[in-house]
Structure formats: C-alpha cells, structure tokens
Scaffold this active site. Structure first.
Site, mmCIF file in Angstrom:
data_model
loop_
_atom_site.group_PDB
_atom_site.id
_atom_site.type_symbol
_atom_site.label_atom_id
_atom_site.label_comp_id
_atom_site.label_asym_id
_atom_site.label_seq_id
_atom_site.Cartn_x
_atom_site.Cartn_y
_atom_site.Cartn_z
ATOM 1 N N HIS A 98 7.166 -58.004 -42.654
ATOM 2 C CA HIS A 98 6.872 -59.040 -41.660
ATOM 3 C C HIS A 98 5.363 -59.303 -41.578
ATOM 4 C CE1 HIS A 98 6.207 -59.939 -37.185
ATOM 5 N NE2 HIS A 98 6.604 -61.059 -37.722
ATOM 6 N N GLU A 101 4.318 -61.597 -44.307
ATOM 7 C CA GLU A 101 4.647 -62.992 -44.004
ATOM 8 C C GLU A 101 3.517 -63.650 -43.205
ATOM 9 O OE1 GLU A 101 6.647 -65.219 -40.531
ATOM 10 O OE2 GLU A 101 7.922 -63.569 -41.197
ATOM 11 N N HIS A 102 3.022 -62.942 -42.216
ATOM 12 C CA HIS A 102 1.904 -63.467 -41.435
ATOM 13 C C HIS A 102 0.674 -63.704 -42.312
ATOM 14 C CE1 HIS A 102 2.818 -62.911 -36.955
ATOM 15 N NE2 HIS A 102 3.963 -62.678 -37.574
ATOM 16 N N GLU A 178 -5.080 -59.483 -37.819
ATOM 17 C CA GLU A 178 -3.658 -59.776 -37.622
ATOM 18 C C GLU A 178 -2.921 -58.638 -36.920
ATOM 19 O OE1 GLU A 178 -0.843 -62.749 -37.750
ATOM 20 O OE2 GLU A 178 -2.933 -62.813 -38.383
#
Length: 308
Positions: A98, A101-102, A178
C-alpha cells in the site's frame, strides 16, 4: 486502497463484504429458477472471451487488454494492474504494498516530486476522481480516465502508466514524508469496525497467510522501515511479467496496441526474479463462525461467505 481520497481501508472491506453477501443472497434465491430454465446448458464448457476484446502479451510477459467502447464519447479508461499486493510482503514489509501505491504519486522518472499531479490537474483531470489507485491482498491497480480528443494528453497517459510500472523514484525524503500520511490513514481507520475486523478476519482466513496480511499493514513497520526494504519490494514485484495494461474507451484499437508496445515492450524483468507464489484458503467441513461486538458499533450485520 484509495491513495488520493484517503478513504478508509476498513470501510472498503466492509462495503465489499456487503456487496458479495447481497450477490450471494440473490444467487440463492434465483439460482434454482435459472438452472431449471437452462438445464440443457453444459456447465463444463468454458466461458468464451468477448471477441471485441483484443488480448495480447509482450515478449517480456506484460499482458494487455484493449476494447473499443464508443459510449461515452471521447472518453478513455486506462489501468495498470500489478499482480502483487499485501500477500507478498515479508514480515518486515507489512503495509509496504500500500505504501508503494502512494509513492507512485510522489515522483517518477518523467514526473518527479508532485509534477504528475500538477500536470494532470492543469489538463483538467480531477484529482482523486479521474486518477486513483487501490491496494488489495492480491493486486494493486492504478486507474486513469482521460478525454480522447486531446491526443497529447492521451500520449502522456501511456507515459504515466509506464512510469508507474517501472520508474518510480522512491526518493528517501519523499518516503519519510509519506510515513505521516499513511499513519494518518491508519489512524482514521481505527474504531469499532477495525476492532471487529481484527476478530473476524482470523476466522474468515483461518489457516491462511491472508489472515496476517491486511493491506494497511502494521504501524510499527510503516513508521520505521528502512528505505531499501520498500525499494526491494518494488524491484521484486513491479515487473512486466506480473503486470497488465487495460485500455477501454472511444479509441482506435490498432493505435492503442502500438502505444502499449512502444511504452512497455522495452521493460525488463529483474535477474533471479522471485517466484510469485499463489496463496489459498484451506477447506473446512464445519462452518466457521465469528461473533463480534463493540460498544461503538452503529448497526447489526449478518454475513455469510461461500468459499470458492
């Protein structure tokens, strides 16, 4: 998982469960009628592929699917599908499918830093509505919707998919920035649904690795992993033989196929590539039952799953 809308992973899972349950309920009600009407159908015959879908595979293993669909006019849907999700994470990578993906929105070879989002917003593509992505147990999917009357923008769309597939920069500073965003996403997912999910997922996925690989991952991993661990995940699993490009819309299939070959045929698989293992759920004779409650739950729900 929606990177750009920052929606709750838990809500997505629950919505999927409800939809599946509704479909199963419909099948239970209508299946006897359907089968009685179609008793002459040979159920062992494989379903045929839509002849209007052009399916191909490049020498490097990347598959592509193209379909002309004139309605709505002058619109195009593009997707990069990666056959890699949270199920492939090592113990020290839980949450990094995940996270990756960011990171594909935070700098690529053609669009460093935030230039991808800036470019798309300037051309009228809505942030989060026309461009999006999600991460699941078994796959990660990137989606882009574009107007076909702007050929320059469409060309850029193929470039975006190419960058997502193979050219993420994964700059250390961007990775560290992030972490806070993912942490906030994780925090927003906490609550009654999350607490109950942690109780019934081990029952639903009993005896399987799926029980240990919820896509949001573990917060201690997200906040502390070494940059190399994420780069290793990207190198191991973001490769042509585990990817597919899907292009559907008001298009010329020949031109779309030529674009896919131009942008993806040169991509190479890593040396000594890891085996993409498939994971299953073991069978069970007696029903598996989970009853969960929480003082903050706002509704009652009964869900029945049929393994298949």
């Amino acid at each position: 998982m929606c990177s750009l809308c920052r929606s709750s992973l838990i809500q997505s899972h629950m919505k999927a469960f409800l939809i599946q349950s509704f479909i199963l309920a419909c099948l239970v009600v209508y299946a006897p009628v359907l089968f009685s009407q179609q008793s002459s159908v040979d159920l062992t015959t494989p379903l045929s592929v839509d002849p209007n879908v052009r399916i191909g595979k490049l020498d490097n293993g990347l598959a592509y699917y193209i379909r002309k669909n004139a309605k709505p006019e002058k619109r195009l849907e593009m997707r990069l599908v990666v056959n890699a999700g949270s199920i492939l994470e090592n113990d020290d990578q839980q949450g990094l499918a995940h996270f990756m993906e960011h990171m594909n929105f935070n700098g690529t070879r053609t669009f460093p830093k935030n230039e991808l989002i800036d470019f798309l917003q300037k051309t009228g593509v809505r942030f989060g509505a026309d461009i999006n992505a999600y991460t699941s147990f078994d796959e990660t999917v990137y989606m882009l919707q574009l107007p076909t009357d702007d050929t320059v923008l469409v060309d850029k769309g193929y470039r975006v998919l190419e960058d997502w597939a193979h050219f993420a920069l994964l700059d250390g500073k961007e990775i560290d920035k992030e972490r806070g965003i993912i942490t906030e996403e994780w925090r927003l997912g906490l609550g009654a649904q999350d607490r109950m999910m942690k109780k019934f997922f081990p029952v639903i996925f009993q005896g399987s690795k799926y029980a240990e690989r919820v896509p949001i991952g573990k917060i201690e991993v997200i906040q502390n992993f070494d940059h190399k661990v994420l780069r290793d995940f990207y190198r191991d699993w973001y490769r042509p033989d585990l990817q597919a490009v899907v292009v559907v819309g008001d298009l010329d299939p020949d031109q779309a196929e030529a674009k896919i070959k131009a942008h993806f045929a040169h991509l190479k698989n890593p040396e000594n590539e890891k085996v993409r293992e498939s994971f299953t759920l073991p069978d069970n004779t007696d029903p598996l039952i989970a009853v969960t409650t929480d003082k903050e739950a706002t509704n009652n729900m009964v869900i029945v799953f049929y393994k298949h």
